[in-house]
Enzyme design. Structure first.
Site, PDB file in Angstrom:
ATOM      1  N   HIS A 183       4.397  -6.762 -11.003  1.00  0.00           N
ATOM      2  CA  HIS A 183       4.596  -6.299  -9.570  1.00  0.00           C
ATOM      3  C   HIS A 183       3.631  -7.082  -8.673  1.00  0.00           C
ATOM      4  CE1 HIS A 183       5.237  -3.712  -6.010  1.00  0.00           C
ATOM      5  NE2 HIS A 183       3.962  -3.633  -5.880  1.00  0.00           N
ATOM      6  N   SER A 238       6.257  -5.048  -1.589  1.00  0.00           N
ATOM      7  CA  SER A 238       6.186  -3.733  -1.991  1.00  0.00           C
ATOM      8  C   SER A 238       6.485  -2.692  -0.674  1.00  0.00           C
ATOM      9  CB  SER A 238       4.835  -3.410  -2.652  1.00  0.00           C
ATOM     10  OG  SER A 238       4.757  -2.003  -3.267  1.00  0.00           O
ATOM     11  N   TRP A 239       5.740  -1.910  -0.299  1.00  0.00           N
ATOM     12  CA  TRP A 239       5.741  -1.181   0.888  1.00  0.00           C
ATOM     13  C   TRP A 239       5.955  -2.077   2.223  1.00  0.00           C
ATOM     14  CZ3 TRP A 239       6.441   2.225   4.439  1.00  0.00           C
ATOM     15  CH2 TRP A 239       6.107   1.950   5.687  1.00  0.00           C
ATOM     16  N   ASP A 298       8.404  -5.253 -13.275  1.00  0.00           N
ATOM     17  CA  ASP A 298       7.786  -4.613 -12.264  1.00  0.00           C
ATOM     18  C   ASP A 298       7.978  -3.189 -12.755  1.00  0.00           C
ATOM     19  OD1 ASP A 298       6.946  -3.268 -10.189  1.00  0.00           O
ATOM     20  OD2 ASP A 298       7.747  -5.055  -8.800  1.00  0.00           O
ATOM     21  N   GLY A 312       0.822  -1.173   0.116  1.00  0.00           N
ATOM     22  CA  GLY A 312      -0.031   0.269  -0.051  1.00  0.00           C
ATOM     23  C   GLY A 312       0.916   1.227  -0.012  1.00  0.00           C
TER      24      GLY A 312
END
Length: 314
Positions: free
Chosen positions: A291, A109-110, A264, A42
């Site tokens: 991704h 990711s985050w 990605d 996120g």
């Protein structure tokens, strides 16, 4: 084996923090299994049920919390006391509450950035890291996400030119953060819809054909409010600080697997190379695709988790 057929625990708990947040936490697997913490991306997205499929129900105990304000955690979408320091404290409170001595951490990711920060802040609590499509929280990473020529065009148009006087992506995030918190309902919905279009374009997803319900549209407002809040502030981390944390993790010899999609467009493959240089012993795996944790990436995640050799602490 589908997660619904697990002959194991599948429980939801609410973790109340000392400062008034309530985290929604899902657990899957055997109570005696190898414990793994799952950190969603996120920021603001929340854990998806499909994440449980990365684990072996006979071997693992998967813990999937929705971070502050995200998913089913409450208060939803709030920026109050919502910092990376607070998120790290929440994870440690959760580990202690569940009686887990050490756990592996998988983040995408985050969530990969948060996993690095957590392993650096609480080294004795983490036994292995599996990081997918890592986001390094630098302004250049944000610029690559939201630029006037790329996916950020939708976001730029949605703020009616108010960000034109601000420098690049940071200016758009400044205005978006302000409007998602203090704007009218129409402004908030427009920003959220534009942000979702930009996100779908980056991920190569088709626009949603179905009309969204009011609840779904407001959930997007809350999600992107959190995301703008963290991205504008580099999540309180920044690329240099995160790479220094990675180097300290590397010096301790913690088992680390880096997974990155070759195509990605959200978190650039060079991020994996930067992390690999900071953690020389890390195993770097290039995965076909982009991704999202689907297809080959989902298989690679399951394989990396099973291959991680570490001492279980429960």
């Amino acid at each position: 084996m589908p997660t619904s057929d697990w002959p194991t625990t599948s429980a939801r708990i609410n973790l109340r923090t000392p400062d008034g947040h309530c985290l929604h936490v899902r657990q899957c697997g055997r109570d005696s299994g190898e414990p793994w913490l799952v950190l969603h991306g996120g920021p603001g997205s929340g854990c998806a049920p499909s994440m449980a499929a990365w684990f072996d129900p006979l071997l693992h105990r998967a813990v999937l919390p929705d971070q502050r304000g995200a998913g089913r955690s409450r208060p939803a979408g709030t920026l109050r006391r919502n910092t990376v320091t607070a998120l790290l404290a929440d994870l440690e409170q959760l580990r202690v509450a569940l009686g887990i001595e050490r756990w592996g951490v998988v983040g995408g990711s985050w969530g990969a950035a948060l996993a690095l920060a957590y392993a650096d802040r609480f080294p004795d609590a983490v036994s292995a890291l599996v990081l997918r499509g890592a986001f390094l929280t630098g302004f250049d990473d944000v610029q690559a996400l939201f630029n006037a020529r790329g996916a950020g065009r939708d976001l730029l148009q949605s703020i009616d030119g108010r960000g034109e006087g601000f420098p690049a992506a940071r200016g758009r995030l400044y205005v978006a953060t302000d409007m998602l918190q203090l704007g009218t309902t129409v402004q908030k919905l427009n920003i959220a819809r534009a942000w979702q279009r930009a996100e779908h374009r980056l991920l190569g997803l088709q626009p949603q054909a179905r009309r969204q319900t009011w609840q779904q549209r407001m959930a997007l407002v809350r999600k992107y409010r959190l995301q703008a809040h963290y991205l504008y502030r580099r999540a309180g981390l920044g690329k240099s600080a995160l790479l220094r944390a990675a180097a300290r993790i590397g010096a301790r010899g913690l088992p680390v697997t880096l997974l990155h999609g070759r195509e990605d467009n959200v978190c650039r493959p060079r991020n994996a190379l930067r992390l690999s240089a900071a953690i020389p012993h890390a195993r770097l795996v290039w995965v076909p695709g982009g991704h999202l944790a689907v297809g080959e990436m989902a298989k690679a995640l399951g394989a990396a988790i099973r291959a991680s050799a570490w001492s279980v602490g429960v």
